[in-house]
Scaffold this motif. Structure first.
Motif, PDB file in Angstrom:
ATOM      1  N   ASP A 177      17.867  54.993   0.109  1.00 48.27           N
ATOM      2  CA  ASP A 177      17.607  53.841  -0.764  1.00 48.27           C
ATOM      3  C   ASP A 177      18.537  52.680  -0.423  1.00 48.27           C
ATOM      4  OD1 ASP A 177      15.544  54.859  -2.792  1.00 48.27           O
ATOM      5  OD2 ASP A 177      17.067  56.424  -2.880  1.00 48.27           O
ATOM      6  N   ARG A 180      17.734  51.223   3.077  1.00 46.24           N
ATOM      7  CA  ARG A 180      16.556  50.351   3.072  1.00 46.24           C
ATOM      8  C   ARG A 180      16.922  48.939   2.602  1.00 46.24           C
ATOM      9  NH1 ARG A 180      10.715  50.714   3.160  1.00 46.24           N
ATOM     10  NH2 ARG A 180       9.751  49.434   1.549  1.00 46.24           N
ATOM     11  N   GLU A 181      17.777  48.854   1.613  1.00 50.87           N
ATOM     12  CA  GLU A 181      18.198  47.531   1.139  1.00 50.87           C
ATOM     13  C   GLU A 181      18.989  46.798   2.219  1.00 50.87           C
ATOM     14  OE1 GLU A 181      20.260  47.945  -2.526  1.00 50.87           O
ATOM     15  OE2 GLU A 181      18.525  48.731  -3.623  1.00 50.87           O
ATOM     16  N   ARG A 182      19.871  47.522   2.926  1.00 50.69           N
ATOM     17  CA  ARG A 182      20.637  46.886   4.004  1.00 50.69           C
ATOM     18  C   ARG A 182      19.722  46.443   5.142  1.00 50.69           C
ATOM     19  NH1 ARG A 182      23.862  51.329   3.483  1.00 50.69           N
ATOM     20  NH2 ARG A 182      23.392  52.066   5.596  1.00 50.69           N
ATOM     21  N   HIS A 184      16.616  45.652   4.965  1.00 51.18           N
ATOM     22  CA  HIS A 184      15.822  44.508   4.508  1.00 51.18           C
ATOM     23  C   HIS A 184      16.609  43.215   4.660  1.00 51.18           C
ATOM     24  CE1 HIS A 184      13.822  42.204   1.009  1.00 51.18           C
ATOM     25  NE2 HIS A 184      12.997  42.180   2.029  1.00 51.18           N
ATOM     26  N   GLN A 185      17.851  43.227   4.206  1.00 50.66           N
ATOM     27  CA  GLN A 185      18.671  42.020   4.324  1.00 50.66           C
ATOM     28  C   GLN A 185      18.980  41.716   5.786  1.00 50.66           C
ATOM     29  OE1 GLN A 185      19.410  39.969   1.697  1.00 50.66           O
ATOM     30  NE2 GLN A 185      19.965  38.605   3.407  1.00 50.66           N
ATOM     31  N   LEU A 199      10.962  43.379  -0.927  1.00 52.17           N
ATOM     32  CA  LEU A 199      11.184  44.792  -0.607  1.00 52.17           C
ATOM     33  C   LEU A 199      10.309  45.628  -1.531  1.00 52.17           C
ATOM     34  CD1 LEU A 199      12.810  46.783   1.120  1.00 52.17           C
ATOM     35  CD2 LEU A 199      14.538  46.809  -0.689  1.00 52.17           C
ATOM     36  N   THR A 322      11.121  49.630   6.529  1.00 52.71           N
ATOM     37  CA  THR A 322      11.500  48.477   5.699  1.00 52.71           C
ATOM     38  C   THR A 322      10.903  47.186   6.267  1.00 52.71           C
ATOM     39  OG1 THR A 322      13.583  49.576   5.136  1.00 52.71           O
ATOM     40  CG2 THR A 322      13.495  47.192   4.804  1.00 52.71           C
TER      41      THR A 322
END
Length: 574
Positions: A177, A180-182, A184-185, A199, A322
């Motif tokens: 989780d 995926r955020e990293r 995306h950025q 996202l 992602t």
């Protein structure tokens, strides 16, 4: 999915139109699912060979009908029958990176080294391609060349030497989780996706990292570290081939299409596994069982070695896709149908960081090559009239980064998962199967595509398919559904979900050799590969009589218990 994408990539036609509606092992009698690329749809290798090119292919193939993959042939469906003058690799959908079943042209061969001597398939096909390039340059320097180079990475099993996996130690400790955020950025910061790309949330049924028991997390982390090392190692081997082209002084006028991905990252490992074919064959197991077996093999350090056939948790595949909803085996949502591609041509293209955003498909690579080298799609190849080509050249985008995209429509379908793109919009139907779901999908035997719910996305304003507009624009959705039906009929994709016929409905019809026994002398080193149907009805064991079993031992991949005497039994379940 492997066979469909590669058939499209090599022919410039949509996958059902060249008989590859699913992988070769699941072929059936419908035209779009036959597993045979027709000679009326010549590959780019065949066309360029007839224009005087030297042609060669390396690595993964997976486009030979399953019943034709033994050393007895026939060979017209092997790479050398599809225009490649030389082939070195494996015919199946996957292979051990340490002990692959290799073919050189039409001859089964053993790897040049053992795992203990440092053998790895990605390095081997790079070495062989480099040797071929050197021979070509020495012996046919005036001829242009066409190379198709495809690693087994990062398809399962994830095999890589420990030092490569260790480079990523600790990089994934906070789970999928957070990763995926990293990612995306990072993609936004690099300019690879728009700044306003949303996202998408984790699908229901796919575990959150916080739901993984603490004692299992080191296993799940290491699986991703191994995958990352495997990916980088494959990238380096591709770089070695390109470096050799440069060393030979040929890079300036060589066009390189580098497509990165295996149809989107794959959730076929389900909950994470040390033996990925357990998951693919729906053989129940638990992570704690895997951990117990792994301890006997050397603990976490055994992951990535010849001792295991490991593959990561499906949630890592979701993170690897992602910011999209989809992954491999989903034709409905981007992620399975959106992979990065880099094009290099030093004589014409200056390096640019800004990506092209025109919507295109792998069928567009072949006509791009034809336009660049200055030939038209032939009406006749080897005396056989040719079917029309579906691809549209992307060459216009080389000089015009902001040019309007020329691909107006494209359909997608794999095993009932499907979508249709048209002028910036996409309609999507998820289908009956989820790649990460265990066991047979509920209701699969009574599923009908007529009852599937369709979603609608405006990709021009919603890069990642984050906002379903089906309720807001029912007329647009109806228009796209009708367009999908037209495209499916035109491209031999009917019946929708035809790829499920064998795997889910009639496993007894799966293509198998006509024999149940083989009697071999000491020199026979290959028998057909067997995989039990993914759902139910496993065939009986086959028997192999060996007149010299000590010579066959270690050559045949032993899957079951050896019977008494010279009669050896191997299970047909992979």
């Amino acid at each position: 999915m492997c066979s469909p994408t590669r058939a499209s990539l090599l022919t410039g036609r949509n996958h059902h139109r060249v008989g590859n509606g699913q992988i070769a092992e699941l072929a059936n009698d419908w035209d779009g699912y036959s597993g045979h690329i027709p000679k009326s749809s010549a590959t780019v290798a065949e066309v360029l060979r007839n224009y005087g090119y030297s042609t060669g292919a390396w690595g993964k193939w997976h486009n030979t009908p399953a019943e034709e993959t033994t050393k007895a042939g026939p060979f017209d469906g092997w790479p050398t029958g599809y225009g490649f003058e030389y082939f070195y690799g494996f015919l199946a959908g996957e292979a051990s990176q340490y002990e692959p079943n290799l073919v050189r042209n039409t001859t089964s061969v053993l790897p040049p080294k053992t795992p203990e001597e440092g053998y790895h398939l990605s390095e081997d096909i790079a070495d062989d391609a480099i040797e071929w390039l050197r021979d070509h340059h020495a012996l046919a320097a005036d001829k242009p060349f066409f190379m198709y180079w495809a690693t087994g990475a990062i398809h399962g099993p994830h095999h890589i030497m420990k030092e490569w996996a260790d480079k990523y130690a600790g990089r994934f400790d906070d789970g999928w989780d957070a990763y995926r955020e990293r990612a995306h950025q990072g993609a936004k910061d690099a300019g690879w996706i728009p700044a306003d790309a949303e996202l998408t949330p984790r699908p229901e049924g796919l575990a959150a990292w916080e739901d993984i028991p603490d004692h299992q997390k080191p296993f799940q982390r290491r699986l991703m570290e191994v995958c990352a090392g495997f990916a980088e190692h494959a990238d380096v081997q591709a770089g070695r081939v390109v470096d050799e082209i440069e060393r030979l002084g040929l890079l300036e006028n060589t066009i390189v299409f580098y497509i990165w991905g295996d149809n989107g990252s794959s959730g076929e490992g389900q909950d994470g596994t040390i033996s990925e074919l357990l998951a693919q064959n729906q053989i129940p197991s638990t992570i704690d069982q895997h951990l117990a077996a792994l301890e006997e093999l050397g603990g976490l350090d055994a992951l990535g070695t010849p001792a295991t056939d490991n593959m990561y948790h499906a949630a890592w595949a979701w993170a690897g896709s992602t910011p999209y909803q989809g992954m491999k085996l989903l034709a409905s949502h981007l992620g399975g149908t959106r992979n990065p591609m880099v094009v290099q041509w030093p004589a014409r293209i200056s390096p640019e960081r800004e990506p092209r955003t025109q919507f295109h498909h792998v069928i567009d690579v072949v006509p791009t090559i034809y336009e660049i080298v200055g030939i038209s799609h032939p009406e006749m190849v080897n005396g056989i009239p040719q079917d029309p080509i579906d691809g549209i050249s992307m060459a216009y985008s080389i000089d015009e980064a902001d040019a309007a995209g020329r691909r107006r429509t494209q359909y997608f379908e794999i095993m009932g998962s499907r979508s249709i793109y048209a002028d910036g919009w996409m309609a999507s139907a998820l289908g009956p199967r989820l790649p990460w779901a265990k066991g047979a999908p509920p209701g699969i035997r009574t599923w009908t595509p007529d009852e599937d719910r369709w979603e609608l996305y405006h990709l021009d304003e919603d890069w990642s398919q984050a906002r379903d507009l089906a309720d807001e624009h029912p007329e647009k959705l109806a228009e796209l559904k009708e367009l999908f039906a037209i495209e499916a009929a035109r491209n031999e994709a009917l019946p929708i979900g035809g790829g499920l016929w064998v795997v889910a409905l009639h496993p007894e019809l799966r293509i198998t050799p006509p024999y149940s026994e083989w009697e071999m002398g000491g020199d026979t080193v290959r028998v057909p590969e067997f995989c039990a149907p993914a759902l139910g009805n496993r065939p009986n064991a086959v028997s192999i009589s060996l007149s010299a079993p000590e010579r066959a031992n270690g050559v045949l991949y032993k899957l079951g218990e050896r019977a008494a005497g010279s009669r050896c039994t191997w299970s047909t379940a992979c």
